[in-house]
Design a protein around this motif. Structure first.
Motif, short mmCIF file in Angstrom:
data_model
loop_
_atom_site.label_atom_id
_atom_site.label_comp_id
_atom_site.label_asym_id
_atom_site.label_seq_id
_atom_site.Cartn_x
_atom_site.Cartn_y
_atom_site.Cartn_z
N VAL A 1 0.87 -1.18 0.00
CA VAL A 1 0.00 0.00 0.00
C VAL A 1 0.91 1.22 0.00
O VAL A 1 1.78 1.34 0.87
CB VAL A 1 -0.93 0.02 1.24
N ASP A 2 0.72 2.11 -0.97
CA ASP A 2 1.55 3.32 -1.11
C ASP A 2 3.03 2.98 -1.10
O ASP A 2 3.85 3.66 -0.44
CB ASP A 2 1.23 4.31 0.03
N GLY A 3 3.37 1.92 -1.79
CA GLY A 3 4.78 1.54 -1.91
C GLY A 3 5.36 0.84 -0.70
O GLY A 3 6.53 0.47 -0.70
#
Ligand code: SF4
Length: 186
Positions: free
Chosen positions: A141-143
């Protein structure tokens, strides 16, 4: 033989040497005929109240393999013979005619409950867990790596004890669920 007036409790209280009404004066034929619900038990089994995590000690009175009464265990260092109203009524958890003893299932959009055998129900739960993980799994999630599913959550009840909560947390974490809560905290 006492007259009807002499049999009246308040008269006996003042004429029979029991001025505070805490002894013979407050006894009647009905009270003399009372017997404790534990009197007919043929054995007593020690147990722990399953209702909440306090874990009060119980004495379970059994007659012919049926629970006839549950009382506090005076030897329990936790509760020293006491039970709260829930624990004192826990006999009904065992003997109530409304106790559910089968797996009950209501299908999506169904209006009636139906009985399932346990193996079928367990297979259905396993299938749903696998399917939900497959559909909702998140590697990142988000990198950031998360390795989780937001599609599974657990809400435990106050009857769960420490050990059960420990095992549940292990199980859900292993499955990738992060939403693990307990009604006792909510
Ligand atoms: S429900 Fe009541 S009797 Fe039972 S463990 Fe909790 S406090 Fe004790």
């Amino acid at each position: 033989m006492k007259t009807w007036l002499g049999a009246w409790p308040v008269v006996r209280q003042f004429t029979d040497g029991d001025p505070f009404g805490r002894g013979e004066a407050v006894r009647s034929r009905q009270t003399d005929a009372l017997v404790p619900r534990t009197a007919s038990a043929d054995r007593v089994v020690r147990s722990i109240c399953p209702y909440c995590a306090v874990g009060c000690g119980q004495q379970v009175f059994v007659e012919d393999e049926q629970v006839v009464q549950i009382e506090g265990d005076p030897d329990s260092p936790i509760s020293r013979g006491r039970l709260c109203p829930k624990g004192a009524a826990s006999k009904q958890l065992v003997t109530s005619p409304s106790r559910v003893t089968t797996v009950r299932y209501r299908r999506p959009h169904g209006t009636e409950w139906e009985d399932l055998d346990l193996d079928t129900a367990m297979d259905m739960v396993a299938d749903r867990v696998l399917e939900t993980r497959r559909k909702t799994w998140q590697d990142e999630v988000d990198g950031k790596r998360v390795n989780r599913t937001m599609g599974i959550a657990s809400l435990g009840g106050a009857t769960l004890d420490n050990e059960e909560n420990y095992l549940m947390k292990k199980l859900y974490t292993a499955m990738g669920a992060v939403q693990v809560e307990n009604q006792a905290r909510i």
